[in-house]
Design a protein around this motif. Structure first.
Motif, mmCIF file in Angstrom:
data_model
loop_
_atom_site.group_PDB
_atom_site.id
_atom_site.type_symbol
_atom_site.label_atom_id
_atom_site.label_comp_id
_atom_site.label_asym_id
_atom_site.label_seq_id
_atom_site.Cartn_x
_atom_site.Cartn_y
_atom_site.Cartn_z
ATOM 1 N N GLY A 84 -44.014 31.822 -49.650
ATOM 2 C CA GLY A 84 -44.378 33.175 -49.775
ATOM 3 C C GLY A 84 -44.702 33.982 -48.564
ATOM 4 N N LEU A 85 -46.287 33.796 -48.935
ATOM 5 C CA LEU A 85 -47.147 35.128 -48.160
ATOM 6 C C LEU A 85 -46.848 34.181 -46.789
ATOM 7 N N ALA A 86 -46.996 33.009 -46.115
ATOM 8 C CA ALA A 86 -47.418 32.700 -44.534
ATOM 9 C C ALA A 86 -45.983 32.577 -44.402
ATOM 10 N N ASN A 87 -44.674 31.835 -44.817
ATOM 11 C CA ASN A 87 -43.265 31.992 -44.481
ATOM 12 C C ASN A 87 -42.940 33.121 -44.347
ATOM 13 N N LYS A 88 -42.726 34.471 -44.890
ATOM 14 C CA LYS A 88 -41.825 34.873 -45.250
ATOM 15 C C LYS A 88 -42.291 35.648 -44.128
ATOM 16 N N THR A 89 -44.258 36.499 -44.034
ATOM 17 C CA THR A 89 -44.318 36.789 -42.679
ATOM 18 C C THR A 89 -44.051 35.891 -41.653
ATOM 19 N N ILE A 90 -44.009 34.951 -41.614
ATOM 20 C CA ILE A 90 -43.557 34.210 -40.392
ATOM 21 C C ILE A 90 -41.591 34.410 -39.610
#
Length: 264
Positions: A84-90
């Motif tokens: 979620g957080l890391a993947n979608k931010t990237i």
């Protein structure tokens, strides 16, 4: 199947948690990654972010010899952070750099299937060792001019998400796609490359082959955390990956010279 001469080049880049943690460094890396020509894949972890969120939730992170023990509470946090957080931010930041990215875990389209690591001396919990990579699906995305962004999650085919080493995911994706592409694997981390002298940040060994690697092991120049990383590199090369490079963000520049290239 294309011959080696006609294979297109493919870049697989793995970034470490130190880059993800630092917003300025992450933005700079993603700008450089977006500028890479040709098809490309990004692989990331996010262990430090997961540890921070777990702490806020009152969940203690357990590490043995630097490796995370992934219990039932931890796998929930890791799934939230990595997928979620890391993947979608990237992915969102890559879109801002006009790189059309798609975020994935190993469960998506059965991309990366694994089995739960057997218990020997240590029970690592919900940690996966990779069995297979769905290269046809990944190739379909690349042919559609999409840049896959994989987080460090696989699945067991029975409904269980598994925490999986991001270096290994990058290596296995590179190996799988080497049947179709001329693959170069980049491990991007905080050092400029493999160092001859750990106290001298600029003492980068620019090229290491199998014979030189054995010499460096004998001299105890390569030790500790660099050992599994180099083993991953040679494992990839022995399975038809064209070359592997290690270095910091500067390695992504077209005129970069100070990084380590590993070949057989």
């Amino acid at each position: 199947m294309p011959t080696k001469k006609t294979k297109k080049s493919l870049s697989i880049v793995k970034i470490g948690g130190n880059v993800i943690e630092n917003t300025a460094e992450l933005n700079r890396f993603l700008t450089l990654f977006s500028a890479l020509e040709g098809p490309k894949i990004l692989v990331h972890g996010g262990g430090k972010l997961a540890t921070t969120l777990a702490s806020k939730l009152g969940i203690a992170s357990k590490l043995v010899h630097g490796r995370r023990i992934t219990d039932a509470d931890s796998i929930d946090v890791i799934t939230m952070v990595y997928g979620g957080l890391a993947n979608k931010t990237i992915v969102a930041k890559l879109q801002a750099n006009t790189c059309n990215a798609i975020g994935l875990s190993g469960a998506d389209a059965n991309s990366i299937q694994a089995h739960k690591r057997p218990v020997k001396d240590i029970d690592y919990g919900f940690v996966g060792d990779i069995d297979r990579v769905n290269t046809n699906f990944i190739d379909t995305l690349l042919k559609a001019k999409l840049s896959p962004v994989f987080c460090a999650l696989s699945h067991d085919g029975k409904g269980q998400i598994l925490n999986t080493n991001a270096d290994t995911i990058a290596s296995e994706i590179a190996i799988g796609l080497s049947k179709i592409y001329k693959t170069t694997l980049y491990y991007c981390f905080e050092k400029k490359g493999v160092l001859l002298d750990i106290k001298d940040e600029n003492s980068v060994i620019k090229h290491i082959n199998t014979e030189q690697y054995q010499d460096l092991l004998t001299q105890k120049i390569i030790v500790a955390g660099m050992l599994p990383k180099l083993e991953n590199c040679f494992h990839a090369l022995r399975h038809n990956v064209d070359k592997v490079c290690l270095g910091d963000l500067e390695m992504m520049k077209t005129d970069a010279t100070l990084f380590t290239t590993i070949t057989l």
